[in-house]
Design an enzyme around this catalytic site. Sequence first.
Site, PDB file in Angstrom:
ATOM      1  CB  CYS A 215      44.176  26.113  25.884  1.00  0.00           C
ATOM      2  SG  CYS A 215      43.129  24.807  24.855  1.00  0.00           S
TER       3      CYS A 215
ATOM      4  CG  HIS B   3      40.132  28.692  26.720  1.00  0.00           C
ATOM      5  ND1 HIS B   3      41.246  29.494  26.213  1.00  0.00           N
ATOM      6  CD2 HIS B   3      39.784  27.438  26.101  1.00  0.00           C
ATOM      7  CE1 HIS B   3      41.522  28.848  25.241  1.00  0.00           C
ATOM      8  NE2 HIS B   3      40.773  27.630  24.880  1.00  0.00           N
TER       9      HIS B   3
ATOM     10  CD  GLU C 118      40.945  32.358  28.308  1.00  0.00           C
ATOM     11  OE1 GLU C 118      41.273  31.483  29.245  1.00  0.00           O
ATOM     12  OE2 GLU C 118      41.029  32.052  27.274  1.00  0.00           O
TER      13      GLU C 118
HETATM   14  N1  GLN Z   1      45.378  23.870  19.212  1.00  0.00           N
HETATM   15  C1  GLN Z   1      45.317  23.217  20.467  1.00  0.00           C
HETATM   16  C2  GLN Z   1      44.098  22.088  20.505  1.00  0.00           C
HETATM   17  O1  GLN Z   1      43.135  22.215  19.559  1.00  0.00           O
HETATM   18  C3  GLN Z   1      44.963  24.180  21.571  1.00  0.00           C
HETATM   19  C4  GLN Z   1      43.649  25.031  21.274  1.00  0.00           C
HETATM   20  C5  GLN Z   1      43.630  26.154  22.179  1.00  0.00           C
HETATM   21  O2  GLN Z   1      44.820  26.796  22.626  1.00  0.00           O
HETATM   22  N2  GLN Z   1      42.303  26.714  22.480  1.00  0.00           N
HETATM   23  O3  GLN Z   1      44.128  21.254  21.419  1.00  0.00           O
END
Ligand code: GLN
Length: 550
Positions: free
Chosen positions: A386, A511, A513
């Site tokens: 992310c 994600h 994970e």
């Molecule tokens: N802050 C980033 C976004 O909102 C990444 C979010 C995250 O790592 N879950 O896109």
Amino acid sequence: MASHTKRKTKYIFVVGGVLSSVGKGIACASLGLLLKSRGYRVTILKFDPYINVDPGTMNPLQHGEVYVTDDGAETDLDLGHYERFLDVSMTRFNNATTGQIYYEVIQRERRGYYLGKTVQVIPHITDEIKRRMTYFDGEYDIVIIEIGGTVGDIESQPYLEAARQLTLERGRSACITILLAYVPFIRSAGELKTKPTQHAAKELMEFGIIPEIILCRTEHRIPKEVRTKIALFCNVAEDAVIELPDVETIYEVPIIMARRNLDTIVLRKLRLKAGELELDTWSRFVARIKNPRTTVEIALVGKYVSYHDSYKSIIEAFVHAGAINNCKVELRWINSEDVTSENVEELLGGIRGVLVAPGFGARGIEGKIAAIEYVRTRNIPFFGICLGMQCAVIEFARNVCGIADANSAEFKRTRHPVIHLMPDQERVEHKGGTMRLGAYPCALLAGTKAHRAYNQELIFERHRHRYELNNAYRSLLEEHGMVMSGVSPDNRLVEIIELKSHPWFVGVQFHPELKSRAVSGHPLFVHFVRAALRLKLNDEGTDDVQNPIE
Ligand code: GLN
């Protein structure tokens, strides 16, 4: 196999006594696994007594990781344990908070639903709690209900009251309560103390709830006479006082519970037949965790490293991927705020892989970017999740494509926002529950590292973000060697990036994970760990790379 023809759902309430953080979530997940392994359909619900509607707006340093379900709910991290142990996907109905329950009741009141009545904790709040507790009635054979907090907390009282009512309505062969207590060892006296457990049991009974099983978390073995004493003072059968000592790995807990017959005692109390217990695959998985053939060191670069619960699912995904590769992943925790291009060598020297973690806000970003430049230029395996992927795009735009002021619009106003807000996020005003959340499809490009790992054309992964790779820069990034190996099926959103000229450099907007399950692991984690292992073996001059893996 148990018969599924008659599906009268049975309920197991699990409450904590003495103190928190002794592993109620793991205990529920482990018991769930045992009951599932005996042929029953099992799910687990968690009730959190706080007033936030969900943990989505909480700081990870307070609450730990926010676990996102397929259906896009931001939930408690214990749901991650339930999924990893049970290998069953959770939903938004598996986690409720006091905030949600009051919100629902208040909205109903505004609609005139209560017809002029005074709206009260009993029966209106408790009715709503019971509605949530019985949401899966008939769908599962057994529903385990974890009540957050500790007996005696003001906040958890309505939940205990709801549990009492439900037990009265359904009968004690349909609802049982398990108390998870902590039995401390007082070193100066050289003694295990049962008094806190007695008090917790007594307090439960004051609420009209009789615990039928007491699980005793302990750092020391609990001798028989101490268990006899707990049984006597707490009014439970002696075989139902079960010791749960500290273990090497949380995945061993189901095995310890089975050895102490917890599952058969539970089934007896619920008047259910105990089918055959099948734990072979699980036991082999635990044996691999406990006897790794080798180790490999991987750095986790993030802003919340002082509180490891913030990265719970990532840590567990490494345990699963390690077990599959017959190795133990040792994590080197790196605070991204500490990393600079001057000290990066010192911090990351000798490392075989770097994972750059998810996160929000500008703090620590330049450290993440410095770490990514280090691994990209030295051919060290990299996995960006992310925000970690977004930083990899910024680093590549700056250092490879030559756009010195490339950045994310989340951090800075810039002429070159290579990461920018998704259009449907521009109008969002409320913070809670408004990100791009939950499972979305992603199409994989044949021949890429991602495709090789998944061995599938279309995958579904869970998201939690507002920003995305800016399509205006896509072709420039591609011209310089970045591959968009996963995209949304309409090709509007880039989901996975990787580099052609690097042994393993993969960034994902989602994600992975969150979908790593104990015995199966997640393909990207498995391949990342394998790449790290390969680097280690190369460095050590062993060419037999397959040896420790298969
Ligand atoms: N802050 C980033 C976004 O909102 C990444 C979010 C995250 O790592 N879950 O896109």
